[in-house]
Scaffold this motif. Structure first.
Motif, short mmCIF file in Angstrom:
data_model
loop_
_atom_site.label_atom_id
_atom_site.label_comp_id
_atom_site.label_asym_id
_atom_site.label_seq_id
_atom_site.Cartn_x
_atom_site.Cartn_y
_atom_site.Cartn_z
N ARG A 25 -9.15 -9.96 33.86
CA ARG A 25 -8.87 -9.59 32.47
C ARG A 25 -7.39 -9.67 32.16
N MET B 5 -18.46 -2.61 21.49
CA MET B 5 -18.34 -2.27 22.91
C MET B 5 -18.97 -0.92 23.23
N TRP B 6 -18.67 0.09 22.41
CA TRP B 6 -19.05 1.46 22.75
C TRP B 6 -20.21 2.00 21.94
N ALA C 292 -12.42 4.11 30.17
CA ALA C 292 -13.18 2.89 30.44
C ALA C 292 -14.15 3.07 31.60
N ARG D 280 -16.65 0.62 33.20
CA ARG D 280 -16.39 -0.69 32.61
C ARG D 280 -15.11 -1.32 33.13
N SER D 281 -14.40 -0.63 34.00
CA SER D 281 -13.25 -1.24 34.65
C SER D 281 -13.64 -1.86 35.99
N HIS E 22 -20.10 -8.76 27.48
CA HIS E 22 -18.98 -8.35 26.62
C HIS E 22 -18.15 -9.59 26.30
N ILE F 150 -13.34 -7.02 25.12
CA ILE F 150 -12.59 -6.68 26.32
C ILE F 150 -11.15 -6.30 25.96
N ILE G 261 -11.50 -2.24 26.23
CA ILE G 261 -11.38 -1.88 27.64
C ILE G 261 -9.93 -1.88 28.13
N VAL H 97 -7.55 1.09 30.81
CA VAL H 97 -7.64 0.89 32.26
C VAL H 97 -6.24 1.04 32.87
#
Length: 241
Positions: free
Chosen positions: A16, A157-158, A210, A213-214, A221, A226, A230, A234
């Protein structure tokens, strides 16, 4: 974190941080990093290891062979014993150690040059647990046009639709979790530390927004989700790119 958790976390930090890609999981044990229809990397999840599939075309094979002396016998064996098809050499590489992961990262960099433009760090505002307060949708001084863009992707995402809460950051008087400490702040007090990075267990994924999701996952996604949903949450994400 145990070794496999570290591999998982470090893989996602690397992918990422270096690349702006869609993450397409199958809901079971497979995650693909894609740019459009092109797959850059596939990861298969096992109980005791991860298997990374990297396909080298002719150009990538030439680049690898020019620098193969930099790689261990472990990687060279995979390269020499992998089958070559019409679309390239398919390397299924088992990763059980962080050292093996570091070599796989070098292979990924041969496969594709980084395409993510990191956010500037000059005015970065970090939280106690290492998140980027200044890139959070709730940050009170955030540009409103940017906030509108972020809310769209964060909702995808959430699944949340209310992003109205405002926060001045961990060290401000307007910190959202000042009166009701978050997991990270509660842990800091318990361990008698001033911030998470002083802890020998840092980074602790359970203390971040996160959370799972990290880590390597099997969800779907897209790149903008991202970026806004996210990466700001992170620890170390913008310190390792």
């Amino acid at each position: 974190m145990n070794t496999l958790e570290q591999i998982s976390h470090e893989t996602m930090i690397f992918m990422r941080g270096k690349y702006r890609l869609d993450e397409v999981g199958d809901g079971k044990n497979e995650l693909k990093f894609k740019q459009g229809q092109k797959t850059i990397l596939t990861i298969y999840i096992h109980d005791d290891k991860y298997t990374f599939l990297i396909i080298f075309g002719k150009k990538e094979r030439e680049l690898f062979e020019m620098q193969q002396q930099e790689f261990s016998e472990y990687i060279l064996d995979y390269y020499n014993n992998s089958k070559t098809y019409h679309d390239g050499k398919w390397m299924f590489i088992d990763v059980k150690t962080l050292q093996q992961l570091e070599e796989v990262k070098k292979l990924i960099l041969i496969k594709k040059k980084p395409n993510r433009k990191p956010f500037p760090k000059e005015n970065a505002l970090f939280s106690m647990c290492g998140q980027r307060c200044d890139l959070c949708v709730h940050y009170q001084n955030l540009d409103e046009q940017l906030r509108t863009i972020m809310e769209l992707h964060l909702t995808k995402m959430w699944g949340n639709t209310d992003w109205s809460m405002r926060c001045g950051g961990c060290y401000s008087e307007n910190c959202y979790c000042k009166d009701e400490p978050c997991n990270a702040k509660s842990c800091i007090v318990k361990r008698k530390l001033s911030e998470c990075k002083e802890c020998e267990e840092y980074p602790c994924i359970k203390a971040t927004s996160a959370d799972y999701r990290s880590m390597i996952h099997t969800e779907v996604h897209y790149a903008d989700e991202i970026t806004w949903g996210i990466l700001p949450y992170v620890p170390n994400q913008y310190e390792n790119v």
